[in-house]
Design an enzyme around this catalytic site. Sequence first.
Site, PDB file in Angstrom:
ATOM      1  N   ASP A   1      13.330  -6.318   0.097  1.00 24.02           N
ATOM      2  CA  ASP A   1      13.392  -4.866  -0.042  1.00 24.02           C
ATOM      3  C   ASP A   1      14.800  -4.352   0.217  1.00 24.02           C
ATOM      4  O   ASP A   1      15.428  -4.760   1.212  1.00 24.02           O
ATOM      5  CB  ASP A   1      12.453  -4.213   0.988  1.00 24.02           C
TER       6      ASP A   1
ATOM      7  N   GLU B   1       2.195   2.093  -5.653  1.00 24.08           N
ATOM      8  CA  GLU B   1       1.517   2.259  -4.361  1.00 24.08           C
ATOM      9  C   GLU B   1       0.853   3.629  -4.250  1.00 24.08           C
ATOM     10  O   GLU B   1       1.445   4.653  -4.632  1.00 24.08           O
ATOM     11  CB  GLU B   1       2.558   2.101  -3.228  1.00 24.08           C
TER      12      GLU B   1
ATOM     13  N   ASP C   1      10.440  -3.758   3.774  1.00 23.34           N
ATOM     14  CA  ASP C   1      10.965  -2.939   4.871  1.00 23.34           C
ATOM     15  C   ASP C   1       9.826  -2.462   5.765  1.00 23.34           C
ATOM     16  O   ASP C   1      10.056  -1.841   6.809  1.00 23.34           O
ATOM     17  CB  ASP C   1      11.841  -1.781   4.364  1.00 23.34           C
ATOM     18  N   SER C   2       8.579  -2.825   5.410  1.00 30.51           N
ATOM     19  CA  SER C   2       7.443  -2.619   6.310  1.00 30.51           C
ATOM     20  C   SER C   2       7.656  -3.380   7.620  1.00 30.51           C
ATOM     21  O   SER C   2       6.984  -3.104   8.611  1.00 30.51           O
ATOM     22  CB  SER C   2       6.138  -3.072   5.647  1.00 30.51           C
TER      23      SER C   2
ATOM     24  N   GLU D   1      12.956   1.568  -4.390  1.00 30.45           N
ATOM     25  CA  GLU D   1      11.968   2.630  -4.624  1.00 30.45           C
ATOM     26  C   GLU D   1      12.537   3.737  -5.502  1.00 30.45           C
ATOM     27  O   GLU D   1      13.716   4.089  -5.364  1.00 30.45           O
ATOM     28  CB  GLU D   1      11.523   3.221  -3.272  1.00 30.45           C
TER      29      GLU D   1
HETATM   30  O1  KIV Z   1       7.666  -2.943   2.545  1.00 29.24           O
HETATM   31  C1  KIV Z   1       6.590  -3.327   2.060  1.00 29.24           C
HETATM   32  O2  KIV Z   1       5.837  -4.108   2.653  1.00 29.24           O
HETATM   33  C2  KIV Z   1       6.229  -2.815   0.740  1.00 29.24           C
HETATM   34  C3  KIV Z   1       4.824  -3.064   0.292  1.00 29.24           C
HETATM   35  C4  KIV Z   1       3.945  -2.100   0.956  1.00 29.24           C
HETATM   36  C5  KIV Z   1       4.708  -3.040  -1.175  1.00 29.24           C
HETATM   37  O3  KIV Z   1       7.020  -2.216   0.090  1.00 29.24           O
END
Ligand code: KIV
Length: 283
Positions: A87, A185, A48-49, A118
């Site tokens: 994610d 993280e 979700d980044s 998460e």
């Molecule tokens: O969304 C993402 O890229 C992540 C990584 C930072 C582990 O959750």
Amino acid sequence: MANKCTVPDIRDRKVARGDNPLVMLTAYDAPGARMVDQAGVDMILVGDSVAMVVLGYEDTLQVTVGDIAHHTAAVARVRPSALVVADMPWMSYHLSIEDTLNNAALLIRAGAQAVKLEGGQRRIPMVEALVAAEIPVMGHLGLTPQSVNAMGGFKVQGRNLQAALDLVEAAKALVYAGCFAIVLEGVPSLVAAMVTEAAEVPIIGIGAGPSCDGQVLVSHDVLGLEQRVVPKFVRRYADLHTAGVDAMSAFASDVRSGTFPSVDEGYRMAEAEVEALGLYGVA
Ligand code: KIV
């Protein structure tokens, strides 16, 4: 083409048992997935980044299941050898078990082989339900970006004894519930070492020091495409932003000076057709 990496291949990998560290990178589209897969990583995270490094949001809370499914499908079309983990966005696994299962199913049908969510003990019922529905789950502990408002910012977690012990307990609970791996993280390296030792499944670190069973980074950070914020734990292996600006400036300059396109960069008509055009005075 390398063999497809599977969840059982990942679940057993512990550095303490002599295995090589696992490598995971993010990808959100087909060219990105092709690059990451050709680099030989074990897992691709459709994170979700994407909200921050592609879509321009300030945090990850803005993306929906539809967004992640759209990006997962683009990654999956490349048919990567790496395991594709998608994610679960904020609020896609918080409301009910039924909602969680339906949302995860959308990501699996889009092409993911596993989902990541998460949180610790509070997520156990959702993790158990997903695992019971044959959907492999990767956990995510420590600095969980979807908790940005609750944490008061993107802050390192587990800095005191109780918080460190809580992380160890949370990791054990996720493993017991059936997670096949856990992202850890933004925690002190010593705490990551404790969690890695306590967990039976691989711990994939990001900003969690060298003792984990693997490492994950956001590809846009690794490639230097994301320039705005560079967290301490990022190692940048290229400066593609600068390379891209240079290439595009060169294109602009060639267009303005009339040197692009050249004759060879255009298409020709057959001589007879040119002559026919000439009959009508078009040259
Ligand atoms: O969304 C993402 O890229 C992540 C990584 C930072 C582990 O959750």
